[in-house]
Design a protein around this motif. Structure first.
Motif, PDB file in Angstrom:
ATOM      1  N   TYR A 141      -6.340   2.497   8.652  1.00 38.20           N
ATOM      2  CA  TYR A 141      -5.441   2.305   9.784  1.00 38.20           C
ATOM      3  C   TYR A 141      -4.181   3.157   9.624  1.00 38.20           C
ATOM      4  O   TYR A 141      -3.784   3.887  10.535  1.00 38.20           O
ATOM      5  N   LEU A 142      -3.548   3.065   8.457  1.00 37.60           N
ATOM      6  CA  LEU A 142      -2.317   3.828   8.217  1.00 37.60           C
ATOM      7  C   LEU A 142      -2.576   5.316   8.205  1.00 37.60           C
ATOM      8  O   LEU A 142      -1.778   6.101   8.731  1.00 37.60           O
ATOM      9  N   GLU A 143      -3.685   5.743   7.610  1.00 37.64           N
ATOM     10  CA  GLU A 143      -4.022   7.169   7.613  1.00 37.64           C
ATOM     11  C   GLU A 143      -4.199   7.688   9.037  1.00 37.64           C
ATOM     12  O   GLU A 143      -3.744   8.784   9.360  1.00 37.64           O
ATOM     13  N   ILE A 176       0.858  -1.174   0.000  1.00 35.28           N
ATOM     14  CA  ILE A 176       0.000   0.000   0.000  1.00 35.28           C
ATOM     15  C   ILE A 176       0.897   1.228   0.000  1.00 35.28           C
ATOM     16  O   ILE A 176       1.805   1.331   0.809  1.00 35.28           O
ATOM     17  N   ARG A 177       0.629   2.174  -0.887  1.00 37.68           N
ATOM     18  CA  ARG A 177       1.432   3.401  -0.976  1.00 37.68           C
ATOM     19  C   ARG A 177       0.541   4.606  -0.684  1.00 37.68           C
ATOM     20  O   ARG A 177      -0.579   4.664  -1.133  1.00 37.68           O
ATOM     21  N   GLU A 202      -8.058  -4.036   2.073  1.00 38.22           N
ATOM     22  CA  GLU A 202      -7.139  -2.950   1.742  1.00 38.22           C
ATOM     23  C   GLU A 202      -7.673  -1.630   2.282  1.00 38.22           C
ATOM     24  O   GLU A 202      -6.912  -0.782   2.738  1.00 38.22           O
ATOM     25  N   ALA A 203      -8.985  -1.456   2.254  1.00 37.23           N
ATOM     26  CA  ALA A 203      -9.591  -0.225   2.786  1.00 37.23           C
ATOM     27  C   ALA A 203      -9.341  -0.102   4.289  1.00 37.23           C
ATOM     28  O   ALA A 203      -9.048   0.988   4.790  1.00 37.23           O
TER      29      ALA A 203
END
Length: 94
Positions: free
Chosen positions: A87-89, A1-2, A81-82
């Motif tokens: 989570y990363l955001e 994921i980028r 993926e969502a």
């Protein structure tokens, strides 16, 4: 994921610390912490950072680094993926 988070992989600081991902110019790092970074509390079953992980985090903070940790037990629960993107955001404050 980028996510457009331009960084260096396996960056080594001038003080000798290895970081999974880093933005040296802003001293922001991401550490992806697998099971070897944790101990399991036998009374509660909760994962806690081991001594080496805590020490590294404290030393990096003292050197002016901001470290975002991605624990394996949080990442493994993310199914889509969502979910991983959200989570990363959240972790990175995007």
């Amino acid at each position: 994921i980028r996510y457009g988070w331009t960084h260096e992989f396996e960056y080594v600081t001038e003080d000798g610390f290895s970081l999974d991902m880093a933005k040296p110019s802003s001293k922001h790092a991401i550490e992806v912490d697998g099971p070897s970074h944790f101990l399991r509390n036998p009374a509660t079953g909760r994962w806690i950072d081991n001594g080496a992980t805590r020490l590294k985090s404290r030393l990096l903070a003292a050197l002016g680094w901001t470290v975002t940790h991605i624990p394996f037990f949080e990442w493994e629960c993310l199914m889509s993926e969502a979910d991983k993107r959200r989570y990363l955001e959240t972790k990175l404050g995007c």
